[in-house]
Design a protein around this motif. Structure first.
Motif, PDB file in Angstrom:
ATOM      1  N   VAL A  15       0.871  -1.082  -0.171  1.00  0.00           N
ATOM      2  CA  VAL A  15      -0.182  -0.080   0.018  1.00  0.00           C
ATOM      3  C   VAL A  15       0.949   1.328   0.305  1.00  0.00           C
ATOM      4  N   SER A  25     -10.556   4.959   3.407  1.00  0.00           N
ATOM      5  CA  SER A  25     -10.221   3.676   1.713  1.00  0.00           C
ATOM      6  C   SER A  25      -9.479   3.476   2.445  1.00  0.00           C
ATOM      7  N   LEU A  26      -7.817   3.907   2.770  1.00  0.00           N
ATOM      8  CA  LEU A  26      -6.117   3.466   3.346  1.00  0.00           C
ATOM      9  C   LEU A  26      -6.786   2.531   4.039  1.00  0.00           C
ATOM     10  N   LYS A  28      -8.806   0.813   5.708  1.00  0.00           N
ATOM     11  CA  LYS A  28     -10.318  -0.355   5.265  1.00  0.00           C
ATOM     12  C   LYS A  28      -8.688  -1.051   4.151  1.00  0.00           C
ATOM     13  N   GLU A  29      -8.221  -0.241   3.341  1.00  0.00           N
ATOM     14  CA  GLU A  29      -7.225  -1.213   2.570  1.00  0.00           C
ATOM     15  C   GLU A  29      -6.800  -2.128   3.182  1.00  0.00           C
ATOM     16  N   THR A  32      -7.819  -4.800   5.479  1.00  0.00           N
ATOM     17  CA  THR A  32      -8.076  -6.099   4.843  1.00  0.00           C
ATOM     18  C   THR A  32      -7.230  -6.973   4.755  1.00  0.00           C
ATOM     19  N   ARG A  33      -6.358  -6.455   4.671  1.00  0.00           N
ATOM     20  CA  ARG A  33      -4.475  -6.836   3.985  1.00  0.00           C
ATOM     21  C   ARG A  33      -4.142  -7.471   5.201  1.00  0.00           C
TER      22      ARG A  33
END
Length: 91
Positions: A15, A25-26, A28-29, A32-33
């Motif tokens: 990322v 959104s960052l 959340k990303e 998730t990862r």
């Protein structure tokens, strides 16, 4: 976990943080990862560090806290966040 950590240290960045900084959104990303991989490698681009009081270690710590992870290593403007494992205090 150690193997994944070694792999992420050698591998590509997962990322990148850009001029928008830390957004929902960052976060959340990264979450998730982190859930899928357990280890996430993040790079802060020049546009994100344009602020005069930017501190890379503080930035890494804040992002790690936001995603429920722990900063494992900060090298330059790249850092690695690992998933907190309450059962194994080593990670």
């Amino acid at each position: 976990m150690r193997e994944r950590l070694k792999e992420r240290k050698r591998g590509k960045v997962d990322v990148q943080v850009g001029k928008r900084g830390v957004t929902d959104s960052l976060i959340k990303e990264v979450k998730t990862r982190l859930d899928k991989q357990g280890v996430v490698k993040v790079r802060v681009l020049k546009s994100a560090r344009a602020f005069p009081d930017f501190d890379r270690e503080e930035f890494a710590q804040k992002l790690a806290e936001a995603v429920g992870g722990e900063v494992k290593e900060v090298k330059g403007f790249t850092f690695i966040i690992v998933k907190r494992d309450r059962g194994n205090p080593r990670y």
